[in-house]
Scaffold this motif. Sequence first.
Motif, PDB file in Angstrom:
ATOM      1  N   ASP A   1      38.189  42.679  33.198  1.00  0.00           N
ATOM      2  CA  ASP A   1      37.987  41.256  33.504  1.00  0.00           C
ATOM      3  C   ASP A   1      37.673  41.026  34.986  1.00  0.00           C
ATOM      4  OD1 ASP A   1      38.468  40.389  30.884  1.00  0.00           O
ATOM      5  OD2 ASP A   1      40.640  40.429  31.178  1.00  0.00           O
ATOM      6  N   GLU A   2      37.617  42.138  35.750  1.00  0.00           N
ATOM      7  CA  GLU A   2      37.242  42.088  37.159  1.00  0.00           C
ATOM      8  C   GLU A   2      38.173  41.200  37.985  1.00  0.00           C
ATOM      9  OE1 GLU A   2      33.179  40.889  37.278  1.00  0.00           O
ATOM     10  OE2 GLU A   2      32.447  42.767  36.365  1.00  0.00           O
ATOM     11  N   VAL A   3      39.489  41.344  37.712  1.00  0.00           N
ATOM     12  CA  VAL A   3      40.465  40.603  38.514  1.00  0.00           C
ATOM     13  C   VAL A   3      41.207  41.539  39.460  1.00  0.00           C
ATOM     14  CG1 VAL A   3      40.784  38.854  36.741  1.00  0.00           C
ATOM     15  CG2 VAL A   3      42.285  40.869  36.779  1.00  0.00           C
ATOM     16  N   ASP A   4      40.704  42.771  39.595  1.00  0.00           N
ATOM     17  CA  ASP A   4      41.345  43.725  40.499  1.00  0.00           C
ATOM     18  C   ASP A   4      40.631  43.819  41.845  1.00  0.00           C
ATOM     19  OD1 ASP A   4      39.071  44.797  39.438  1.00  0.00           O
ATOM     20  OD2 ASP A   4      39.919  46.796  39.058  1.00  0.00           O
ATOM     21  N   ASN A   5      39.746  42.873  42.089  1.00  0.00           N
ATOM     22  CA  ASN A   5      39.096  42.869  43.400  1.00  0.00           C
ATOM     23  C   ASN A   5      39.989  42.142  44.409  1.00  0.00           C
ATOM     24  OD1 ASN A   5      38.590  39.998  43.157  1.00  0.00           O
ATOM     25  ND2 ASN A   5      36.940  40.526  41.726  1.00  0.00           N
ATOM     26  N   VAL A   6      39.536  42.099  45.643  1.00  0.00           N
ATOM     27  CA  VAL A   6      40.362  41.545  46.729  1.00  0.00           C
ATOM     28  C   VAL A   6      40.667  40.080  46.489  1.00  0.00           C
ATOM     29  CG1 VAL A   6      40.457  41.041  49.201  1.00  0.00           C
ATOM     30  CG2 VAL A   6      39.461  43.205  48.384  1.00  0.00           C
ATOM     31  N   ASN A   7      39.728  39.311  45.984  1.00  0.00           N
ATOM     32  CA  ASN A   7      39.916  37.877  45.828  1.00  0.00           C
ATOM     33  C   ASN A   7      40.861  37.522  44.681  1.00  0.00           C
ATOM     34  OD1 ASN A   7      38.174  37.312  47.972  1.00  0.00           O
ATOM     35  ND2 ASN A   7      36.366  37.365  46.624  1.00  0.00           N
ATOM     36  N   ASP A   8      40.812  38.294  43.590  1.00  0.00           N
ATOM     37  CA  ASP A   8      41.585  37.936  42.395  1.00  0.00           C
ATOM     38  C   ASP A   8      42.772  38.861  42.139  1.00  0.00           C
ATOM     39  OD1 ASP A   8      39.881  35.830  41.791  1.00  0.00           O
ATOM     40  OD2 ASP A   8      38.505  37.143  40.660  1.00  0.00           O
ATOM     41  N   GLU A   9      43.081  39.753  43.072  1.00  0.00           N
ATOM     42  CA  GLU A   9      44.135  40.731  42.789  1.00  0.00           C
ATOM     43  C   GLU A   9      45.513  40.078  42.660  1.00  0.00           C
ATOM     44  OE1 GLU A   9      44.795  42.036  47.468  1.00  0.00           O
ATOM     45  OE2 GLU A   9      44.067  43.482  45.988  1.00  0.00           O
ATOM     46  N   ARG A  10      45.657  38.832  43.158  1.00  0.00           N
ATOM     47  CA  ARG A  10      46.933  38.149  43.001  1.00  0.00           C
ATOM     48  C   ARG A  10      47.276  37.949  41.519  1.00  0.00           C
ATOM     49  NH1 ARG A  10      43.149  34.500  44.543  1.00  0.00           N
ATOM     50  NH2 ARG A  10      42.919  32.572  43.287  1.00  0.00           N
ATOM     51  N   PHE A  11      46.243  37.768  40.685  1.00  0.00           N
ATOM     52  CA  PHE A  11      46.503  37.641  39.250  1.00  0.00           C
ATOM     53  C   PHE A  11      47.038  38.956  38.687  1.00  0.00           C
ATOM     54  CE2 PHE A  11      43.072  34.481  39.951  1.00  0.00           C
ATOM     55  CZ  PHE A  11      43.778  33.345  39.595  1.00  0.00           C
ATOM     56  N   LEU A  12      46.458  40.055  39.177  1.00  0.00           N
ATOM     57  CA  LEU A  12      46.908  41.373  38.716  1.00  0.00           C
ATOM     58  C   LEU A  12      48.348  41.630  39.145  1.00  0.00           C
ATOM     59  CD1 LEU A  12      46.468  44.163  37.507  1.00  0.00           C
ATOM     60  CD2 LEU A  12      45.446  44.875  39.686  1.00  0.00           C
TER      61      LEU A  12
END
Length: 391
Positions: free
Chosen positions: A102-113
């Motif tokens: 889901d591409e949530v492991d990048n710098v911007n969305d890693e808070r979700f991870l």
Amino acid sequence: MFPIRRAQSPTAPTAEGLPPDRKRGALLAADLQDVPFWRRATPAAVAILLVGLADLLSGKDRYLAPLMTVVPTIAALTLRPLELLLVCSFGLFAVFGLSHYDEVDNVNDERFLYGAMVSYLLLTVFSAWVAHLRMRRAAAFAAVSSVAEAAQRALLRLPGPVVGPLNLAVRYVSAADASRIGGDLYSVLETPHGTRVAVGDVRGKGLGAVQTAAVVLGAFREAAYDESGLRGVAARIEASVERHAPDGEFTTALFAEFRTPGVMELLQYGHVPPIRVDPDGGVHVLDAPDPWVPLGLGRLAAGEPASWDQPFGGEDVLVLCTDGVVEARHRRDGGFYPLAERVGPLVRGAARSSAELEAAVGRVYADLLEHTGGELNDDALLLLITRTDQA
């Protein structure tokens, strides 16, 4: 009455005689120890698979990996703590994989991870603790059950499938939750005065009923050898019940004596009438000509009980039961179980052998469970008797 005996007997009640719901309940009470690991892990594995499929099928614009927190909760119901940690580790890898998809492991969305990971790990640790508590409760339950079983061994002894000239087949079920302890009782003894049978039903259930049943059975075992007549046996038991049973407790009972081939003597104390089934399946309800009050209430009645004789040949079947059988309610309309109407075809020809008698009591018990929908709400005892000596 209880699954405890000095010698193994094919007539004694076993787990096979329990309704399906009772067997499932007993398995759960044992903490699923008899179930293979793969079966206990299946619910949690299915949850991992369903959450993964839901995330993949919903597309990359839907982040459903946090739903994986249901896995530790489900695992806590069936797995041991270490097994739970093992299974939940696969869920952790699934969260990583879905987050990458889901591409949530990048710098911007890693808070979700991070949020999903922390929630999953905390819930896994808590669920492992819950599983540990569950296992401790199961161990405590097993210890209590062992004590109850030891008490049964000390207080109550079952006869074998053959006593003197009699063949026996039994089914017993207790209404007490997670137990086969109850107030229904029976005993069969070969004595100098003939083979004597006692069947009783103590008012109430559970350990209090077992206490009274032990008084009745203990007195019967002594009196059956000492007294020359059934009335003397019953009088001794009556005295013991009045001395040792709790105030207000009473026991319905039926006594039978088999001394002369072709004849039996019966003595009834407020109990369910016995039924004699002849070789053709004909049913004869043996009502007492002079009914008497239950044991423990004799002081309230004037006079004395009277026994009576009934024919009982080598091809007949005697059916004894407690009120938990005849008062069992129909699963839909609530009607009582019509034992006298149903028992004839079910036990016809059962006197041919011990195996036939055991099969017959199984058929009656299965028919009773079919009537109730698979569950009994009261203690129930079925005892089938045939005799090997011919008239």
